[in-house]
Design an enzyme around this catalytic site. Structure first.
Site, PDB file in Angstrom:
ATOM      1  N   CYS A  77       0.837  -1.195   0.000  1.00  0.00           N
ATOM      2  CA  CYS A  77       0.000   0.000   0.000  1.00  0.00           C
ATOM      3  C   CYS A  77       0.879   1.256   0.000  1.00  0.00           C
ATOM      4  O   CYS A  77       1.613   1.480  -0.958  1.00  0.00           O
ATOM      5  CB  CYS A  77      -1.012  -0.037   1.138  1.00  0.00           C
ATOM      6  N   HIS A 177      -3.880  -4.329  -0.183  1.00  0.00           N
ATOM      7  CA  HIS A 177      -3.518  -4.894   1.117  1.00  0.00           C
ATOM      8  C   HIS A 177      -3.517  -6.414   1.024  1.00  0.00           C
ATOM      9  O   HIS A 177      -4.572  -7.042   1.032  1.00  0.00           O
ATOM     10  CB  HIS A 177      -4.503  -4.433   2.198  1.00  0.00           C
ATOM     11  N   GLU A 179      -2.699  -8.488   3.287  1.00  0.00           N
ATOM     12  CA  GLU A 179      -3.172  -9.049   4.552  1.00  0.00           C
ATOM     13  C   GLU A 179      -4.689  -8.956   4.710  1.00  0.00           C
ATOM     14  O   GLU A 179      -5.246  -9.567   5.614  1.00  0.00           O
ATOM     15  CB  GLU A 179      -2.459  -8.368   5.723  1.00  0.00           C
TER      16      GLU A 179
END
Length: 195
Positions: A77, A177, A179
């Site tokens: 990001c 992202h 995650e």
């Protein structure tokens, strides 16, 4: 394998550490140049604003350390954006590791800013994205983007194309992202750890 996550007081660090733990990998959150240099892999997560992040990197001396790293390095990001040369966000000079400038999306009736939510990847190439297809979706939250260039290894659109993933030498970056991108993000992190 020694994995280091860059600690420059940026956001989104804990969720990256948890995502690595789900893969069975333990990581060290650190700003220590020696720990970063000896790590097998380095992750550089971030969310927030470019000039504050660059100021924190300069204050800790990490702006001079990160460009010298030679192991696989993944910016996530804002961490990807900081790899570029300049951001329109508060007219910010950045690390200069990849030859792109970061600019703000221009909203229109159908495309709001920030670009937030799930979007598919296109024109995928390289080992970081191995096993993925253009049907796979990842999760974005950003108002600024890097244009498509020779460093682009995946694109997305909002409404026009932008760099969703980049690479130059050992430096990789993803605008989304990992995650927060479910199994697709997990696959990308696993691919990174396997580089």
């Amino acid at each position: 394998m020694e994995i280091a996550v860059v600690d420059y007081k940026g956001g989104n660090v804990q969720s990256v550490l948890f995502a690595l733990e789900r893969l069975g990998a333990q990581a060290t959150l650190t700003a220590d140049p020696e720990v970063l240099r000896r790590a097998d892999k380095v992750l550089f997560p971030g969310e927030g604003e470019a000039s504050s992040a660059m100021q924190a990197l300069r204050e800790s001396g990490l702006d001079l350390v990160l460009p010298t790293l030679t192991q696989p390095f993944l910016g996530i990001c804002l961490g990807m954006q900081l790899l570029g040369t300049h951001s329109d966000e508060n007219d910010t000079p950045m690390l200069g590791l990849l030859p792109f400038k970061v600019q703000r999306f221009v909203p229109d009736a159908a495309h709001k800013v920030p670009h937030m939510g799930w979007n598919n990847l296109q024109a995928l190439r390289g080992p970081l994205l191995a096993g993925l297809t253009e049907a796979d979706h990842v999760y974005f939250v950003h108002s600024y983007y890097a244009a498509v260039g020779p460093y682009t290894i995946a694109q997305a659109a909002h409404p026009g194309p932008f760099s969703a993933a980049v690479q130059h030498e050992n430096f990789y970056g993803v605008q989304f992202h990992t995650e927060k991108s479910g199994p697709v993000g997990t696959r990308i992190l696993a691919n990174f750890l396997a580089l």
